[in-house]
Design a protein around this motif. Structure first.
Motif, PDB file in Angstrom:
ATOM      1  N   THR A 245       0.806  -1.222   0.000  1.00  0.00           N
ATOM      2  CA  THR A 245       0.000   0.000   0.000  1.00  0.00           C
ATOM      3  C   THR A 245       0.839   1.272   0.000  1.00  0.00           C
ATOM      4  N   GLU A 246       2.008   1.237   0.592  1.00  0.00           N
ATOM      5  CA  GLU A 246       2.874   2.410   0.581  1.00  0.00           C
ATOM      6  C   GLU A 246       3.737   2.474  -0.669  1.00  0.00           C
ATOM      7  N   GLU A 247       3.980   1.328  -1.269  1.00  0.00           N
ATOM      8  CA  GLU A 247       4.848   1.280  -2.449  1.00  0.00           C
ATOM      9  C   GLU A 247       4.141   1.797  -3.699  1.00  0.00           C
ATOM     10  N   VAL A 248       2.879   1.410  -3.881  1.00  0.00           N
ATOM     11  CA  VAL A 248       2.111   1.820  -5.073  1.00  0.00           C
ATOM     12  C   VAL A 248       0.700   2.235  -4.620  1.00  0.00           C
ATOM     13  N   PRO A 249       0.532   3.484  -4.169  1.00  0.00           N
ATOM     14  CA  PRO A 249      -0.740   3.918  -3.577  1.00  0.00           C
ATOM     15  C   PRO A 249      -1.746   4.511  -4.568  1.00  0.00           C
ATOM     16  N   VAL A 250      -1.462   4.444  -5.876  1.00  0.00           N
ATOM     17  CA  VAL A 250      -2.363   5.011  -6.882  1.00  0.00           C
ATOM     18  C   VAL A 250      -2.929   3.873  -7.724  1.00  0.00           C
ATOM     19  N   HIS A 251      -4.255   3.846  -7.882  1.00  0.00           N
ATOM     20  CA  HIS A 251      -4.914   2.688  -8.479  1.00  0.00           C
ATOM     21  C   HIS A 251      -5.818   3.101  -9.642  1.00  0.00           C
ATOM     22  N   LEU A 252      -5.720   2.370 -10.748  1.00  0.00           N
ATOM     23  CA  LEU A 252      -6.599   2.589 -11.893  1.00  0.00           C
ATOM     24  C   LEU A 252      -7.819   1.684 -11.730  1.00  0.00           C
ATOM     25  N   ASP A 253      -8.970   2.293 -11.512  1.00  0.00           N
ATOM     26  CA  ASP A 253     -10.175   1.553 -11.148  1.00  0.00           C
ATOM     27  C   ASP A 253     -10.934   1.098 -12.392  1.00  0.00           C
ATOM     28  N   MET A 254     -10.484  -0.007 -12.960  1.00  0.00           N
ATOM     29  CA  MET A 254     -11.162  -0.648 -14.088  1.00  0.00           C
ATOM     30  C   MET A 254     -10.746  -2.113 -14.100  1.00  0.00           C
TER      31      MET A 254
END
Length: 339
Positions: free
Chosen positions: A217-226
């Protein structure tokens, strides 16, 4: 004495069939998933427990998790060669080996993992299992809920991948990253956090639950919601191990190697993935981006060459790629799993 002998023979005659059918066997099941995370606890373990229960204890399954008996990419051969009786395989870890099955890895085709699991099981049984995995018995298909692209910065369109190092879920996703101008960093799931923390990768395609399963969660906190992609693992069985079973025990295994069981094991993982996604969305340190219709269209267009490449690879093996593709699409639609 004679009466006793006759009585004893009668008893043995009655008991003999039961003794022959009540074969007890211990099977070794190997997988590469940490034992406490959902693919194991909500999928593999309940399946094994059900087999043991349905056999009235005749079949014992000893589970060896977390690559104890071999690396994740080796698990197909481990079962095929009889090193273990059962193994959990990600076909995408061995690029080019299962070209028909690789269709399940093409992004933007399925949006439901439970219905998708049953669809894939039925489709592959009729269109490729014998040709590609005929040296093992395929027991169930086990996809996670449609995975997402998780990054360190905002990425909502295909051009955002260019220049970034991305850990892909499987070989097809690795090719997609390359098509987009990114650099695929191919490591098994248990090694992803190390790759991210050391700067070897800046993004990852992963199911939602893996953000917590592997502490990302701290390493890659940006998510593409699809619904970006599926990674559909399979549980397979060594043929000699299966063929050596009594008919009674074979029936138990057969009853647990069905599309319905693929749906059952996928359901637990789906539920955990959705719970993880809700938890992430409630975390103010996480960012969710929903692509526009135009961006979704751009993603689909960017992935189109993967279908052409898949067709070429399957045709090279002498198969009717167009027919297999149409059968897959039709099965997804039939099951209500198409995106």
């Amino acid at each position: 004495m004679k009466k006793t002998y006759v009585a004893l023979c009668a008893i043995l005659t009655v008991m003999a069939p039961a003794t022959l059918t009540a074969q007890e066997v211990t099977l070794r099941l190997s997988h590469w998933v940490p034992p406490t995370i959902s693919p194991a606890t909500k999928g593999i373990n309940p399946w094994a427990e059900s087999v043991m229960e349905a056999s009235d204890g005749r079949i014992q399954i000893d589970i060896y998790p977390a690559q104890q008996l071999g690396r994740a990419p080796d698990h197909y051969d481990m079962a095929k060669d009889g090193i273990v009786d059962l193994s959990y395989v990600n076909p995408g870890y061995t690029a080019g080996r299962f070209p028909i099955y690789a269709l399940t890895e093409v992004p933007f085709m399925a949006d439901d993992s439970v219905k998708g699991a049953m669809a894939i099981h039925e489709w592959y049984a009729a269109n490729g299992a014998e040709q590609e995995m005929g040296d093992v018995k395929v027991c169930f298909v086990h996809p996670h809920a449609p995975g997402a692209l998780h990054t360190q910065v905002d990425v909502t369109s295909p051009d955002g991948v260019s220049g970034k190092n991305v850990r892909p879920a499987h070989a097809t996703m690795a090719r997609f990253v390359s098509l987009l101008g990114g650099g695929p960093v191919q490591v098994p799931a248990p090694e992803v956090r190390e790759a991210l923390s050391k700067g070897a990768a800046e993004a990852v395609t992963f199911p939602w639950g893996s953000m917590y399963d592997f502490n990302l969660t701290e390493e890659v906190p940006v998510h593409l919601d699809m619904p970006f992609y599926l990674s559909a693992q399979v549980l397979i069985m060594n043929l000699d191990s299966y063929n050596s079973l009594s008919d009674e025990n074979k029936a138990v295994i057969d009853d647990h190697c069905t599309p319905e069981w693929s749906g059952k094991v996928a359901q637990g993982w789906y539920d955990d993935d959705m719970a993880a996604k809700e938890k992430l969305m409630a975390d103010e340190n996480q960012t969710f981006n929903t692509p526009t219709e135009e961006e979704v269209a751009a993603w689909r267009e960017a992935a189109a060459p993967l279908i052409d490449e898949w067709k070429a690879a399957v045709a090279d093996r002498g198969h009717d790629a167009d027919a297999i593709l149409e059968a897959y699409k039709a099965k997804l639609v039939e099951m209500g799993a198409d995106y």
